[in-house]
Design an enzyme around this catalytic site. Structure first.
Site, PDB file in Angstrom:
ATOM      1  N   ILE A   1       0.847  -1.035  -0.149  1.00 39.04           N
ATOM      2  CA  ILE A   1      -0.123  -0.010  -0.221  1.00 39.04           C
ATOM      3  C   ILE A   1       0.868   1.295   0.059  1.00 39.04           C
ATOM      4  CG2 ILE A   1      -2.053  -0.987   1.148  1.00 39.04           C
ATOM      5  CD1 ILE A   1      -1.237   0.349   3.626  1.00 39.04           C
TER       6      ILE A   1
ATOM      7  N   ALA B   1      -4.548  -3.265   6.456  1.00 42.49           N
ATOM      8  CA  ALA B   1      -3.053  -3.414   6.345  1.00 42.49           C
ATOM      9  C   ALA B   1      -2.417  -2.712   7.200  1.00 42.49           C
ATOM     10  CB  ALA B   1      -2.507  -3.116   4.869  1.00 42.49           C
ATOM     11  N   ALA B   2      -1.492  -3.324   7.933  1.00 42.70           N
ATOM     12  CA  ALA B   2      -0.608  -2.987   8.814  1.00 42.70           C
ATOM     13  C   ALA B   2       0.334  -3.920   9.380  1.00 42.70           C
ATOM     14  CB  ALA B   2      -1.923  -2.391  10.022  1.00 42.70           C
TER      15      ALA B   2
ATOM     16  N   THR C   1       4.219   1.983   6.905  1.00 42.12           N
ATOM     17  CA  THR C   1       2.973   1.031   6.577  1.00 42.12           C
ATOM     18  C   THR C   1       1.822   1.686   7.226  1.00 42.12           C
ATOM     19  OG1 THR C   1       4.096  -1.005   6.022  1.00 42.12           O
ATOM     20  CG2 THR C   1       1.575  -1.098   6.647  1.00 42.12           C
TER      21      THR C   1
ATOM     22  N   ASP D   1      -8.170  -0.241  19.804  1.00 41.76           N
ATOM     23  CA  ASP D   1      -8.466   0.416  21.282  1.00 41.76           C
ATOM     24  C   ASP D   1      -7.337   0.988  22.019  1.00 41.76           C
ATOM     25  OD1 ASP D   1      -7.311  -2.147  21.758  1.00 41.76           O
ATOM     26  OD2 ASP D   1      -8.922  -2.720  23.113  1.00 41.76           O
TER      27      ASP D   1
ATOM     28  N   ALA E   1       1.056   4.454  18.672  1.00 42.59           N
ATOM     29  CA  ALA E   1       1.279   5.708  18.172  1.00 42.59           C
ATOM     30  C   ALA E   1       1.151   5.800  16.656  1.00 42.59           C
ATOM     31  CB  ALA E   1       2.686   6.274  18.497  1.00 42.59           C
TER      32      ALA E   1
ATOM     33  N   LYS F   1      -0.799   3.948  14.770  1.00 46.41           N
ATOM     34  CA  LYS F   1      -2.307   3.882  14.373  1.00 46.41           C
ATOM     35  C   LYS F   1      -3.061   5.087  15.036  1.00 46.41           C
ATOM     36  CE  LYS F   1      -4.057   0.462  13.341  1.00 46.41           C
ATOM     37  NZ  LYS F   1      -4.675   0.064  12.138  1.00 46.41           N
TER      38      LYS F   1
ATOM     39  N   ASN G   1      -4.397 -11.439  31.447  1.00 47.58           N
ATOM     40  CA  ASN G   1      -3.413 -12.388  30.830  1.00 47.58           C
ATOM     41  C   ASN G   1      -3.287 -14.036  31.668  1.00 47.58           C
ATOM     42  OD1 ASN G   1      -3.420 -10.301  28.965  1.00 47.58           O
ATOM     43  ND2 ASN G   1      -1.262  -9.982  29.559  1.00 47.58           N
TER      44      ASN G   1
ATOM     45  N   TYR H   1      -1.326 -21.062  -6.528  1.00 48.17           N
ATOM     46  CA  TYR H   1      -2.245 -20.136  -7.017  1.00 48.17           C
ATOM     47  C   TYR H   1      -1.606 -19.391  -8.415  1.00 48.17           C
ATOM     48  CZ  TYR H   1      -4.813 -15.483  -7.182  1.00 48.17           C
ATOM     49  OH  TYR H   1      -5.667 -14.779  -7.591  1.00 48.17           O
TER      50      TYR H   1
HETATM   51  P1  NAD Z   1      -2.125  -9.101  10.654  1.00 45.21           P
HETATM   52  O1  NAD Z   1      -0.721  -8.719  11.109  1.00 45.21           O
HETATM   53  O2  NAD Z   1      -2.515 -10.474  11.163  1.00 45.21           O
HETATM   54  O3  NAD Z   1      -1.993  -8.964   9.344  1.00 45.21           O
HETATM   55  C1  NAD Z   1      -1.509  -7.675   8.508  1.00 45.21           C
HETATM   56  C2  NAD Z   1      -1.851  -7.752   7.023  1.00 45.21           C
HETATM   57  O4  NAD Z   1      -1.370  -6.555   6.438  1.00 45.21           O
HETATM   58  C3  NAD Z   1      -0.843  -8.960   6.410  1.00 45.21           C
HETATM   59  O5  NAD Z   1      -1.420  -9.680   5.843  1.00 45.21           O
HETATM   60  C4  NAD Z   1       0.338  -8.111   5.871  1.00 45.21           C
HETATM   61  O6  NAD Z   1       0.982  -8.903   4.884  1.00 45.21           O
HETATM   62  C5  NAD Z   1      -0.582  -7.046   5.603  1.00 45.21           C
HETATM   63  N1  NAD Z   1       0.425  -5.879   5.328  1.00 45.21           N
HETATM   64  C6  NAD Z   1       1.352  -5.201   6.204  1.00 45.21           C
HETATM   65  N2  NAD Z   1       2.001  -4.425   5.418  1.00 45.21           N
HETATM   66  C7  NAD Z   1       1.500  -4.033   4.348  1.00 45.21           C
HETATM   67  C8  NAD Z   1       1.706  -3.123   3.322  1.00 45.21           C
HETATM   68  N3  NAD Z   1       2.600  -2.168   3.534  1.00 45.21           N
HETATM   69  N4  NAD Z   1       1.022  -3.059   2.177  1.00 45.21           N
HETATM   70  C9  NAD Z   1      -0.181  -4.197   1.770  1.00 45.21           C
HETATM   71  N5  NAD Z   1      -0.182  -5.238   2.914  1.00 45.21           N
HETATM   72  C10 NAD Z   1       0.481  -4.996   4.032  1.00 45.21           C
HETATM   73  O7  NAD Z   1      -2.832  -7.946  11.442  1.00 45.21           O
HETATM   74  P2  NAD Z   1      -4.175  -8.107  12.029  1.00 45.21           P
HETATM   75  O8  NAD Z   1      -4.299  -8.464  13.474  1.00 45.21           O
HETATM   76  O9  NAD Z   1      -5.328  -9.121  10.972  1.00 45.21           O
HETATM   77  O10 NAD Z   1      -4.867  -6.529  12.141  1.00 45.21           O
HETATM   78  C11 NAD Z   1      -5.524  -6.212  11.134  1.00 45.21           C
HETATM   79  C12 NAD Z   1      -5.782  -4.659  11.338  1.00 45.21           C
HETATM   80  O11 NAD Z   1      -6.698  -4.675  12.448  1.00 45.21           O
HETATM   81  C13 NAD Z   1      -4.710  -3.902  11.790  1.00 45.21           C
HETATM   82  O12 NAD Z   1      -4.803  -2.403  11.357  1.00 45.21           O
HETATM   83  C14 NAD Z   1      -4.443  -3.884  13.070  1.00 45.21           C
HETATM   84  O13 NAD Z   1      -4.021  -2.581  13.774  1.00 45.21           O
HETATM   85  C15 NAD Z   1      -5.972  -3.734  13.411  1.00 45.21           C
HETATM   86  N6  NAD Z   1      -6.476  -4.322  14.679  1.00 45.21           N
HETATM   87  C16 NAD Z   1      -6.257  -5.658  15.153  1.00 45.21           C
HETATM   88  C17 NAD Z   1      -6.575  -5.988  16.419  1.00 45.21           C
HETATM   89  C18 NAD Z   1      -6.221  -7.508  16.862  1.00 45.21           C
HETATM   90  O14 NAD Z   1      -6.482  -8.049  17.962  1.00 45.21           O
HETATM   91  N7  NAD Z   1      -5.334  -8.302  15.908  1.00 45.21           N
HETATM   92  C19 NAD Z   1      -7.461  -5.499  17.137  1.00 45.21           C
HETATM   93  C20 NAD Z   1      -7.714  -4.086  16.635  1.00 45.21           C
HETATM   94  C21 NAD Z   1      -7.502  -3.740  15.612  1.00 45.21           C
HETATM   95  O1  DAU Z   2      -6.071  -4.033  21.579  1.00 44.33           O
HETATM   96  C1  DAU Z   2      -5.894  -4.311  20.088  1.00 44.33           C
HETATM   97  C2  DAU Z   2      -4.648  -4.863  19.780  1.00 44.33           C
HETATM   98  O2  DAU Z   2      -4.464  -6.108  20.380  1.00 44.33           O
HETATM   99  C3  DAU Z   2      -4.172  -4.708  18.424  1.00 44.33           C
HETATM  100  O3  DAU Z   2      -4.348  -3.216  18.032  1.00 44.33           O
HETATM  101  C4  DAU Z   2      -2.941  -5.303  18.240  1.00 44.33           C
HETATM  102  O4  DAU Z   2      -2.546  -5.288  16.598  1.00 44.33           O
HETATM  103  C5  DAU Z   2      -2.978  -6.664  18.652  1.00 44.33           C
HETATM  104  O5  DAU Z   2      -1.559  -7.297  18.460  1.00 44.33           O
HETATM  105  C6  DAU Z   2      -3.276  -6.661  20.243  1.00 44.33           C
HETATM  106  O6  DAU Z   2      -2.188  -6.109  20.854  1.00 44.33           O
HETATM  107  P1  DAU Z   2      -1.676  -6.846  22.390  1.00 44.33           P
HETATM  108  O7  DAU Z   2      -0.411  -6.357  22.627  1.00 44.33           O
HETATM  109  O8  DAU Z   2      -2.732  -6.605  23.274  1.00 44.33           O
HETATM  110  O9  DAU Z   2      -1.754  -8.345  22.003  1.00 44.33           O
HETATM  111  P2  DAU Z   2      -0.547  -9.283  22.177  1.00 44.33           P
HETATM  112  O10 DAU Z   2      -1.199 -10.933  21.852  1.00 44.33           O
HETATM  113  O11 DAU Z   2       0.813  -8.977  21.915  1.00 44.33           O
HETATM  114  O12 DAU Z   2      -0.584  -9.507  23.732  1.00 44.33           O
HETATM  115  C7  DAU Z   2      -1.591  -9.567  24.595  1.00 44.33           C
HETATM  116  C8  DAU Z   2      -1.358  -9.561  26.055  1.00 44.33           C
HETATM  117  O13 DAU Z   2      -0.511 -10.748  26.437  1.00 44.33           O
HETATM  118  C9  DAU Z   2      -0.452  -8.254  26.423  1.00 44.33           C
HETATM  119  O14 DAU Z   2      -0.881  -7.820  27.627  1.00 44.33           O
HETATM  120  C10 DAU Z   2       0.986  -8.939  26.316  1.00 44.33           C
HETATM  121  C11 DAU Z   2       0.850 -10.222  26.897  1.00 44.33           C
HETATM  122  N1  DAU Z   2       1.764 -11.270  26.300  1.00 44.33           N
HETATM  123  C12 DAU Z   2       1.980 -11.566  24.810  1.00 44.33           C
HETATM  124  C13 DAU Z   2       2.589 -12.294  24.640  1.00 44.33           C
HETATM  125  C14 DAU Z   2       2.978 -12.406  22.845  1.00 44.33           C
HETATM  126  C15 DAU Z   2       2.304 -12.155  27.070  1.00 44.33           C
HETATM  127  O15 DAU Z   2       2.398 -12.015  28.454  1.00 44.33           O
HETATM  128  N2  DAU Z   2       3.251 -13.270  26.682  1.00 44.33           N
HETATM  129  C16 DAU Z   2       3.460 -13.345  25.137  1.00 44.33           C
HETATM  130  O16 DAU Z   2       4.351 -14.005  24.859  1.00 44.33           O
END
Ligand code: NAD
Ligand code: DAU
Length: 345
Positions: A61, A83-84, A101, A127, A156, A158, A253, A337
């Site tokens: 992107i 995408a992120a 990104t 959040d 920051a 986001k 956790n 594919y």
């Molecule tokens: P993810 O890391 O699993 O997937 C990210 C996708 O974006 C991947 O397929 C990656 O290849 C693609 N990507 C990364 N950089 C790119 C670029 N420059 N151009 C095109 N594609 C690119 O992330 P996710 O957990 O699916 O999160 C998706 C979105 O939701 C993110 O914006 C994240 O901030 C947001 N979000 C995630 C959570 C969560 O708990 N995972 C919660 C709230 C919001």
């Molecule tokens: O709240 C939304 C966010 O949730 C998204 O925006 C992020 O993309 C997503 O990655 C997620 O962020 P967190 O930092 O909350 O998720 P994570 O799974 O990395 O960690 C969840 C909690 O668990 C956090 O308090 C850190 C802790 N943790 C994580 C890992 C990977 C551990 O204690 N041990 C671990 O090995």
């Protein structure tokens, strides 16, 4: 028929979104653009790759020229930016790619929207832009007007993107919406994040690394519920608005890890307390009243049903996880594919 650009659709949430929407809306067309970073997995898109209303484009992107070309050719109605770079720990190691990104990539997509015209640009946010809440104030929740107060380079970046989206709306009248969701979990979750990582460690009888004392709280939402919320916002949400998404499923956790161990019949002695994450946010908790009252959204799953479904999915898809762990998933595209144009030629 409406045409959707879904950026980041080979990742966890975008992949789940596409699985649901490609089937639910056979008269709409979905184009996924993904750079296939380490977090992008074409195997996730395997079940929909040959559907007539889906197309995959391997692109970044941030590549303005390529993105403009795609917009010109495709004539999108809706753009949903998943995408992120999404992993907080990686952002602490190396912030730069997060800024590129998450901020500049968002800008390129919105510039393309301005240049070629769209009905709605939707930014998938988090959040984490609100920072954290104290552990001893369970009465406090994040609202849409809670001030931004970020902790990590990820959050920051986001929050910066969210501000840019709102600026494009105000300055250029770009039709936009933003959703801010709590922690997701469910199928196709990359096993660097807490829940899938802990499931894998437990299955292998390896130590489960809990940061600090495990008392940090996250508000867990099953990924399908996030996807249906985004769908409602994109189709029915008000232009220029922010919507919080969350299901009031706050868990420490330690509670999450113990539930996983108990379900898998593994001992709590596998828990290993490790060095805390720098700047570790204490508690996230969303108030989803706005999306519930305005758009009638309600989550289908609570944590008890969602975590059982997630553990079951992980047990039944060990091949998907092992391909990720071995790095084999990176070769899936070449092996499985051929782009539609080439196949039809
Ligand atoms: P993810 O890391 O699993 O997937 C990210 C996708 O974006 C991947 O397929 C990656 O290849 C693609 N990507 C990364 N950089 C790119 C670029 N420059 N151009 C095109 N594609 C690119 O992330 P996710 O957990 O699916 O999160 C998706 C979105 O939701 C993110 O914006 C994240 O901030 C947001 N979000 C995630 C959570 C969560 O708990 N995972 C919660 C709230 C919001
Ligand atoms: O709240 C939304 C966010 O949730 C998204 O925006 C992020 O993309 C997503 O990655 C997620 O962020 P967190 O930092 O909350 O998720 P994570 O799974 O990395 O960690 C969840 C909690 O668990 C956090 O308090 C850190 C802790 N943790 C994580 C890992 C990977 C551990 O204690 N041990 C671990 O090995």
């Amino acid at each position: 028929m409406a045409k959707f650009l879904v950026s980041g659709g080979a990742g966890f949430i975008g992949g789940n979104y596409l699985h649901i929407m490609v089937d639910k809306y056979p008269n709409d067309f979905f184009v996924c653009i993904d750079a296939l970073t380490y977090a992008g997995n074409m195997e996730t898109l395997g079940p929909i790759l040959n559907k007539p209303n889906f197309k995959f484009i391997h692109e970044n992107i941030c590549n303005r020229e390529a993105i403009y070309k795609i917009f010109k050719e495709e004539n999108f109605d809706y753009v949903i930016n998943f995408a992120a770079e999404s992993h907080v720990d990686r952002s602490i190691e190396n912030p730069e790619i997060f800024l590129k990104t998450n901020i500049l990539g968002t800008q390129v997509l919105m510039d393309a929207c301005r240049k070629y015209g769209i009905k709605r640009y939707h930014q998938v946010s988090t959040d984490e832009v609100y920072g954290d809440l104290p552990l001893d104030r369970p009465d406090l929740f994040f609202h849409e007007d809670t001030p931004l107060h970020t902790s990590s380079p990820y959050s920051a970046s986001k929050a910066s993107a969210d501000l840019l989206v709102l600026a494009y709306h105000r300055t250029y009248n770009l039709p936009v919406t933003i959703s801010r969701c709590s922690n997701n979990y469910g199928p196709y979750h990359f096993p660097e994040k807490l829940i899938p990582l802990m499931i894998q460690k437990a299955l292998k009888n390896e130590p489960l690394p809990v940061y600090g004392n495990g008392s940090n709280v996250r508000d867990w939402l099953y990924v399908e519920d996030h996807c249906t919320a985004i769908d409602l916002i994109v189709r029915n949400g008000r232009n220029g608005e922010i919507y919080n998404i969350g299901g009031h499923n706050e868990k420490t956790n330690l509670e999450v890890v113990k539930t996983i161990l108990k379900t898998l019949g593994k001992p709590e002695s596998l828990i290993s307390y490790v060095k805390d994450r720098p700047g570790h946010d204490l508690r996230y908790a969303m108030d989803p009243t706005k999306i519930e009252s305005e758009l009638g959204w309600k989550p289908k799953h609570n944590f008890d049903t969602g975590i059982q479904a997630t553990i079951k999915w992980n047990l039944e898809h060990q091949d998907w996880i092992q391909n990720v762990e071995s790095g084999e998933y990176m070769n899936w595209l070449e092996r499985n594919y051929k782009p539609k144009e080439k196949k039809d030629a």
